[in-house]
Motif scaffolding. Structure first.
Motif, PDB file in Angstrom:
ATOM      1  N   ASP A 189       3.743 -13.658  -2.722  1.00 34.29           N
ATOM      2  CA  ASP A 189       4.888 -13.398  -3.583  1.00 34.29           C
ATOM      3  C   ASP A 189       5.364 -11.973  -3.330  1.00 34.29           C
ATOM      4  N   ALA A 190       6.639 -11.813  -2.986  1.00 36.51           N
ATOM      5  CA  ALA A 190       7.182 -10.487  -2.702  1.00 36.51           C
ATOM      6  C   ALA A 190       7.061  -9.575  -3.926  1.00 36.51           C
ATOM      7  N   ARG A 191       7.227 -10.146  -5.117  1.00 33.78           N
ATOM      8  CA  ARG A 191       7.084  -9.341  -6.343  1.00 33.78           C
ATOM      9  C   ARG A 191       5.661  -8.825  -6.493  1.00 33.78           C
ATOM     10  N   GLN A 192       4.690  -9.660  -6.149  1.00 30.83           N
ATOM     11  CA  GLN A 192       3.298  -9.241  -6.227  1.00 30.83           C
ATOM     12  C   GLN A 192       3.036  -8.105  -5.240  1.00 30.83           C
ATOM     13  N   ALA A 193       3.568  -8.207  -4.029  1.00 25.06           N
ATOM     14  CA  ALA A 193       3.396  -7.151  -3.034  1.00 25.06           C
ATOM     15  C   ALA A 193       4.021  -5.845  -3.525  1.00 25.06           C
ATOM     16  N   ALA A 194       5.181  -5.933  -4.159  1.00 24.66           N
ATOM     17  CA  ALA A 194       5.846  -4.735  -4.693  1.00 24.66           C
ATOM     18  C   ALA A 194       5.019  -4.114  -5.809  1.00 24.66           C
ATOM     19  N   MET A 195       4.449  -4.940  -6.675  1.00 20.62           N
ATOM     20  CA  MET A 195       3.611  -4.424  -7.755  1.00 20.62           C
ATOM     21  C   MET A 195       2.346  -3.775  -7.204  1.00 20.62           C
ATOM     22  N   GLU A 196       1.752  -4.371  -6.154  1.00 26.79           N
ATOM     23  CA  GLU A 196       0.560  -3.790  -5.542  1.00 26.79           C
ATOM     24  C   GLU A 196       0.876  -2.427  -4.937  1.00 26.79           C
ATOM     25  N   LEU A 197       2.019  -2.315  -4.273  1.00 29.95           N
ATOM     26  CA  LEU A 197       2.426  -1.039  -3.692  1.00 29.95           C
ATOM     27  C   LEU A 197       2.654   0.000  -4.782  1.00 29.95           C
TER      28      LEU A 197
END
Length: 140
Positions: free
Chosen positions: A124-132
């Motif tokens: 999930d792109a949103r998950q990747a953004a939150m991880e970053l």
């Protein structure tokens, strides 16, 4: 293996002429089959090239040139795509051969291309953004 099934544009899709209700129902059923088989990742229809832009960069560098659509159909335009995750190229081909074809709209073409495998695939792109964002926060 992820494959991109690209449906080529036609004069009908470029003119914005929709398909029949019967074809739309067949496509819904086809996508449902892909989902049930666990291979479906995404599906999108594209607007005609008249709503698009093309960016060309000259050989040897320089300023980019931006061209508004429409573009010629003989330039390999796309009308829609399906992204799927299958085990083999043969399986991808079999799904492409099962895709419904709209009646009475001329030639119909599909291109299959395997996507490059990546070591990390965020779901999930949103998950990747939150991880970053979290990593950046922890580095403060």
């Amino acid at each position: 293996m992820r494959y991109l099934m690209m449906v080529k544009a036609s004069g009908f899709t470029e003119a914005g002429i929709g398909t029949s209700r019967e074809y739309a129902a067949k496509m819904r059923s086809y996508r449902h089959e892909l989902e049930q088989a666990g291979v479906f990742l995404a599906h999108e229809e594209l607007q005609p090239s008249s709503a698009g832009l093309r960016v060309d960069y000259p050989t040897g560098g320089g300023e980019a040139e931006v061209w508004p659509g429409p573009f010629s159909i003989d330039q390999g335009l796309l009308a829609e795509f399906i992204l799927m995750d299958v085990d083999t190229e043969e399986e991808a081909l079999q799904w492409a051969l099962r895709m419904p074809v709209p009646a009475g709209q001329g030639a119909y073409g599909i291109e299959l291309r395997r996507l490059e495998d990546r070591l990390e695939q965020p779901r999930d792109a949103r998950q990747a953004a939150m991880e970053l964002e979290l990593k950046n926060y922890l580095q403060l």
